[in-house]
Every structure is written in C-alpha cells, then in structure tokens.
Motif scaffolding. Structure first.
Motif, short mmCIF file in Angstrom:
data_model
loop_
_atom_site.label_atom_id
_atom_site.label_comp_id
_atom_site.label_asym_id
_atom_site.label_seq_id
_atom_site.Cartn_x
_atom_site.Cartn_y
_atom_site.Cartn_z
N ASP A 3 0.61 -20.74 -5.36
CA ASP A 3 1.81 -21.36 -5.78
C ASP A 3 2.90 -20.41 -6.63
O ASP A 3 4.12 -21.13 -7.23
N PHE A 4 1.45 -19.75 -7.23
CA PHE A 4 2.46 -18.94 -8.67
C PHE A 4 4.49 -18.60 -8.05
O PHE A 4 4.86 -17.75 -8.48
N ILE A 5 3.88 -17.89 -6.92
CA ILE A 5 4.65 -17.04 -6.01
C ILE A 5 5.44 -18.27 -5.57
O ILE A 5 7.43 -17.66 -5.58
N HIS A 6 5.50 -19.01 -5.14
CA HIS A 6 6.52 -20.25 -4.58
C HIS A 6 6.95 -20.83 -5.40
O HIS A 6 8.05 -21.72 -5.49
#
Length: 74
Positions: A3-6
C-alpha cells in the motif's frame, strides 16, 4: 508495504529525490550555490522556486546576446 508503494506520496517523494541530484549539478555549473537544489524538498513551491532562479539567471557558458535592429527597407 504494498500500500505504501502505491500511495501517491511515494511517487512524489521518489521524484523529488531523483530530481535533486541533477539540480545540484546544474546549480553548481551555473555558478550558484548548490544548496539551491535543496529547495526541491519544500513541498509545492520548492521546485518552482528553483526553476525560477535558474530561468532568470544569466548562464556563464552562453555567449551574451546582441540585439540586432532591423533596418527598414526604403
């Protein structure tokens, strides 16, 4: 972690980090203090300030412009 990367903030942070190094080199070559490039880390207005300073500075590697006046044909 996925979720952090997106998250959009990850893309903005990655872009800022990737643009800081070339701006550091450009400011050094133009005769400015390279710390001007660190303004990119100021959200929103930082990159705009750096580009404005670079855009309005006379670059030492470019020859001076000469103004040519067009002669009116008679």
């Amino acid at each position: 972690m996925s979720d952090f990367i997106h998250h959009p903030a990850f893309g903005i942070a990655l872009f800022t980090v990737l643009i800081a190094w070339p701006l550091w080199r450009i400011t050094r070559r133009t005769g400015l203090d390279p710390r001007w490039a660190l303004l990119v880390f100021v959200p929103g207005i930082g990159p705009l300030l750096v580009l404005m300073v670079l855009g309005h500075k006379s670059w030492p590697t470019l020859p001076k412009r000469t103004v040519r006046l067009l002669k009116a044909r008679r």
